[in-house]
Structure formats: structure tokens, C-alpha cells
Enzyme design. Structure first.
Site, PDB file in Angstrom:
ATOM      1  N   LYS A 138      37.694  52.975  28.251  1.00 35.11           N
ATOM      2  CA  LYS A 138      37.906  54.085  29.740  1.00 35.11           C
ATOM      3  C   LYS A 138      38.860  53.413  30.450  1.00 35.11           C
ATOM      4  O   LYS A 138      39.002  52.322  30.840  1.00 35.11           O
ATOM      5  CB  LYS A 138      36.494  54.012  30.439  1.00 35.11           C
ATOM      6  N   GLU A 194      36.587  40.010  33.741  1.00 38.91           N
ATOM      7  CA  GLU A 194      37.942  39.305  34.301  1.00 38.91           C
ATOM      8  C   GLU A 194      37.828  39.796  35.761  1.00 38.91           C
ATOM      9  O   GLU A 194      38.161  41.230  35.868  1.00 38.91           O
ATOM     10  CB  GLU A 194      39.042  39.477  33.514  1.00 38.91           C
ATOM     11  N   CYS A 253      45.246  40.320  40.587  1.00 36.06           N
ATOM     12  CA  CYS A 253      43.915  39.658  40.859  1.00 36.06           C
ATOM     13  C   CYS A 253      44.087  38.085  41.163  1.00 36.06           C
ATOM     14  O   CYS A 253      43.449  37.454  41.742  1.00 36.06           O
ATOM     15  CB  CYS A 253      42.808  39.851  39.732  1.00 36.06           C
ATOM     16  N   GLU A 257      39.322  39.585  49.271  1.00 36.01           N
ATOM     17  CA  GLU A 257      40.461  39.891  48.414  1.00 36.01           C
ATOM     18  C   GLU A 257      41.051  41.178  49.138  1.00 36.01           C
ATOM     19  O   GLU A 257      40.574  42.270  49.003  1.00 36.01           O
ATOM     20  CB  GLU A 257      40.163  40.298  46.782  1.00 36.01           C
TER      21      GLU A 257
END
Length: 538
Positions: free
Chosen positions: A229, A305, A339, A436
Site C-alpha cells: 500500500k 520503522e 524520521c 517529532e
């Protein structure tokens, strides 16, 4: 590791023919008045550069064919330079996931892919890599158009890395084997390393085609079949690239691509009873949901991850000019949408003031604009949601007492551009230091000694990566062993070679991508025990 000179050239342009960013590649602060700076007043702006490709593939790829979604629905994928529609893409739902999984299951259970010799699978992957290399610029153009990253970064770094990764995993295909194990008794014992079966994979929008390679490469090399996806923001490059795999001879049903949204298509894939393994790259919050869905369905294997808030530590012996350049790159690369971004810049108090002033000047020099324009370092953020989120964090930084040195506002009046932003006098308990942001916002914190910075750097729910900048090997060794993260870059950053494992500690995920470790994610180990009659030896 790249030399300091190579790193400097790399950072100043975001890309360089001499860099090892991924692998070999081709040729004055204030605290008040921020809200008034969020102006949308019209300015004279150039028209966006028209991409040189046509969007050909917007349907789902199931069982080797491009097909409409079962519902007939589509969704728009947008150009982040303008917010305008690039194309309408098929919107997959649970029924489409069912179709894709059925095709993948058939291809695994009765199809030729897992029954091919490893050498034959290797040749298919190598042909696919050759075709990707041939269409390098087309894929790079789609990536930039859909994502907003600089075209030179996509063309010269990311698509060559896609090629490198597929060739790397092709090389693994005929090197996967088990062991012969001694036992206490008259038995012959061997282990078999077998493909898991149907792998469900969900990739993010920040590095769509590189993450495609991280997921698809090891799964196919091991003989699995895949339902992938795409992120709803960036479906175009994966659809184009998957078509090249089939042109290379990949059998129908082995690689299926479903575009759609997380709560519908993504959830259906993670909870599907006929999917044997799921791999996800994205936010920690969504990763938790993926893990829960996998457990509540068939307890499928999971690799994750996830997010990060990586410390970048500038020690007192640092060359400040080089440290500023590397810290700038560690944070602002890919519009800060990384990230592993060095989003907590810890600077020793002895060099702090000098570092802050030079970091501000470097941010002011950063080129921002249409990512198709040569020499641009920073394009737009991915979409309006991310754009607004970043601006909220900037307002939070000012409101909680950090000093806004530069930036802090949108760039231009069209699209999702944000000026490179630098905060100083940042404290550990501020949201901009803990959460973040995923944008071009550098937060600079001051520390006194090694023991203190170790404690503060580790005081995070994340543990993805860290950077250390020092000339002292003892300091480097102390920090690399003490930091609770999956990757430590010493005097470099964002070095993502195909062979280097990548993944996190704590809430940054589980399992590893790339390198030998990623192969293990897509294999089951079976022990086979057979009695021996009158063996000559044991």
C-alpha cells in the site's frame, strides 16, 4: 565515510556527485511578533516548472493488471508546489485488499515465483533494476512532482539508490541457505530458511520510492509475494516502478500495488487473515495500530520503522564551521521530513554562541523554491496538513520561550513552502524539543559535559539515530556506546548504504531494514530432524 571536504560540498548543495549520502550516486533572534509574520499577501512568484512526463498509471496493480478500485472511487494526488491536482488515483478499500491478497496467495501457493531457482529470481530482479536505471529521470520526475523534494536529489541520489538496492537484494537471492546442526544423538539435523508467504507492506510519503526498495527488495529476493500500500500523498512512483518489474518478467500476482488511505486499505492489509507478515514505515502512533491489528488477526509477524527525535551532538573540540554545515544537513535534508533527522542539536557551551550565529546565517542562505529548478535545496512540505502542523510547532516554540533566530513563516503565497527555521535557547521540556516536528525547524540546545548530554539525549521515547561531531576518538567511543539508538553517525550523517542495517530502539520501531538483517524479516526457519542408522560419525 566521506571526508570533511566531501561532506561540506554535499551539504551546501544537498547532493553531490562525490557524496556517500545513500550510496554511490551519479554525476538575529526575537521572541515576539511571530503571528504577524504569517502573511499570505501576494508576492511576485514564478510560474511552477511544468514536469516533463505524463502520468500514465493511476489504477491499482492486482495480479499483473492495472484495474479500477472495486468501488470505482478515486482520490486526488496533489502537487505540493501549488496544492493543485496532478491526477486522480484509484482509491483502494478492503475489497481491493482482498483481491490483491488473493492474487498474492495464489502466486505464492501455486505460482512459479517461490518455485523458481534462486538464480532465476535473481535474474528477474536484475532486469528490473536495469529498467529502472533506464527510466531514472521519469521516476525522479514523478517523485518530485508528487512529493516536492528537489529533482536533483531524486534524480542523482534516490533513484540510483533504488537501483542499487534492487541489485543488492538480487545478489542475496541465491545466497539464502540453512545449516546442518550437530545433535546429541544419532540424528541428522538441518535448518531450512523458507519464504514466509504473503507480505503486506505499507510505505510512507517522505521517501516513497526508496522505501519501496527497502520493502519489496528483500521480500522478493526471499521468494515471497507482496501486497504493497502506497501513501495516499505519493502513489505515482511506486505504480510506475512496479510496472517495470512486470516488464522484467515478474509473474502476475507476485507484486501487487494498492493505493488508498490508512484507515481503510492500510487497516485491511494489517488485519488480513491471509497475510503472513506486515512491514510498516511511518509514525509511532500508526505503528502501534498496525501491531495491534496484526495481533488481533492472525498474529502475523511485524517489522516497524517508526518516528524519531534524533540528537546531533556537537562537542567542545568541534570545528564549528564544519559542525554547522553537517548539523544543517542533518536537519533540513528533504525539507526536514526525515524520521532520522538530527532534530535536537546539542551544542557544547564553549562553542554554543558561535554555533547559533553561524547556524542562523546558514539557514538564511538555504535556497528554497520550485524543486524542479536547478540548485534548489528545499522544496515544499508534502501537504497542507503537514504545513499547518509545522507552523503550530513554530508558534509553540515562541510561546514556550525559545528564541526564534530566523524563519518561522511560510515562503511565498502559493504551495506548502516554509522558510528554514532556527530556534536557540531551547529547553528539554519544550514540545519542539520532545516531539517529532517533521519539518525544517532546527532546535539548538546547550550542554556542559559528556555525562550530561548522554543523559539528556537518551531522555526520549524515541531511539532511531544520533549524530556525534568530535575530533576525539575516546569521546566518540563513549558516546556511540552510551546512546540508546539504532544508528550512530560519527562526523557524518544520513549515510544510508544498501548494506547498513537501519532501525530503532524503544518507540522508534522493531526489526531492521537493509543489509543482511532485513533478509531475516522475510524468512521462516524450519528444523528438520531425521534418525541415522549406524552412522559412521556424528
Amino acid at each position: 565515510m566521506a571526508s570533511s571536504m566531501k561532506i561540506s560540498r554535499l551539504i551546501s548543495r544537498s547532493i553531490s556527485s562525490s557524496s556517500t549520502l545513500f550510496s554511490r550516486v551519479r554525476n538575529g533572534g526575537y521572541r515576539g511578533g511571530l503571528l504577524a509574520k504569517y502573511s499570505t499577501a501576494a508576492v511576485v512568484e514564478e510560474q511552477p516548472i511544468k514536469p516533463s512526463v505524463q502520468v500514465e498509471y493511476t489504477q491499482l496493480l492486482i495480479d499483473g493488471k492495472f484495474v479500477d478500485a472495486a468501488s470505482g472511487k478515486t482520490f486526488p494526488t496533489l502537487d505540493p508546489r501549488t496544492g493543485e491536482v496532478i491526477a486522480h488515483v484509484a482509491e483502494g478499500h478492503s475489497e481491493d485488499i482482498d483481491r490483491a491478497v488473493a492474487a498474492a496467495r495464489k502466486a505464492f501457493d501455486v505460482g512459479p515465483w517461490p518455485k523458481m531457482t534462486a538464480y532465476e529470481r535473481q535474474r528477474v530482479l536484475l532486469r528490473a533494476a536495469d529498467l529502472i536505471e533506464k527510466h531514472n529521470d521519469e521516476i525522479a520526475t514523478l517523485e518530485t512532482w508528487d512529493n516536492g523534494k528537489p529533482f536533483e536529489q531524486a534524480r542523482d541520489v534516490e533513484i540510483p539508490m533504488l537501483v542499487r538496492l534492487i541489485r543488492y537484494y538480487a545478489g542475496w537471492a541465491d545466497k539464502i541457505h540453512g545449516l546442518t546442526v550437530p545433535a546429541d544423538g544419532a540424528y541428522h539435523v538441518q535448518t531450512l530458511h523458507e519464504p514466509i508467504g504473503v507480505a503486506g507492506q505499507i510505505i510512507p510519503w517522505n521517501f516513497p520510492i526508496v522505501m519501496f526498495a527497502w520493502k519489496v527488495g528483500p521480500a522478493l529476493a526471499c521468494g515471497n509475494t507482496v501486497v504493497l500500500k502506497t501513501a495516499e500523498q505519493t502513489p505515482l512512483s511506486a505504480l510506475y516502478t512496479a510496472r517495470l518489474f512486470h516488464e522484467a518478467g515478474l509473474p502476475p500476482g507476485v507484486l501487487n500495488i494498492v493505493s488508498g488511505y490508512g484507515p481503510t486499505a492500510g487497516a485491511a492489509l494489517a488485519s488480513h487473515m491471509d497475510v503472513d507478515k506486515v512491514a510498516f514505515t511511518g509514525s509511532t502512533e500508526t505503528g502501534k495500530i498496525i501491531l495491534q491489528l496484526a495481533a488481533q488477526s492472525n498474529l502475523k509477524q511485524v517489522t516497524l520503522e517508526l518516528g524519531g527525535k534524533s540528537p546531533f551532538i556537537v562537542c567542545e573540540d568541534a570545528d564549528v564551521d564544519e559542525a554547522v554545515e553537517l548539523a544543517h544537513f542533518a536537519l533540513f535534508f528533504n525539507q526536514g521530513q526525515c524520521c532520522a533527522a538530527g532534530s535536537r542539536t546539542f551544542v557544547h557551551e564553549r562553542v554554543y554562541d558561535e554555533f547559533v550565529e553561524k547556524a542562523k546565517l546558514r539557514a538564511l542562505k538555504r535556497s528554497i523554491g520550485d524543486p524542479f529548478k536547478s540548485g534548489i535545496e528545499q522544496g515544499p512540505q508534502i501537504d497542507s496538513e503537514q504545513f499547518e502542523k509545522i507552523l503550530r510547532y513554530i508558534r509553540s516554540g515562541v510561546d514556550t520561550g525559545a528564541t526564534l533566530e530566523t524563519g518561522g513563516e511560510r515562503h511565498g503565497s502559493k504551495g506548502y513552502y516554509i522558510k528554514p527555521t532556527v530556534f536557540s535557547n531551547v529547553q528539554d521540556d519544550m514540545p519542539i524539543a520532545k516531539e517529532e516536528i517533521f519539518g525544517p525547524v532546527q532546535t539548538i540546545l546547550k550542554f556542559k559535559n559528556t555525562e550530561e548530554v548522554i543523559q539528556r539525549a537518551n531522555n526520549s521515547k524515541y531511539g532511531l539515530a544520533a549524530g556525534v561531531f568530535t575530533q576525539n576518538i575516546d569521546t566518540a567511543n563513549t558516546l556511540t556506546r552510551a546512546l540508546k539508538v539504532g544508528t550512530v553517525w560519527v562526523n557524518c550523517f544520513n549515510t544510508y548504504d544498501a548494506t547498513i542495517p537501519f532501525g530503532g530502539f524503544k518507540m522508534s520501531g522493531q526489526g531492521r531494514e537493509k543489509g543482511e538483517y532485513s533478509i531475516k524479516n522475510y524468512l521462516n526457519v524450519k528444523a528438520v530432524v531425521t534418525p541415522l542408522k549406524n552412522p559412521a560419525w556424528l
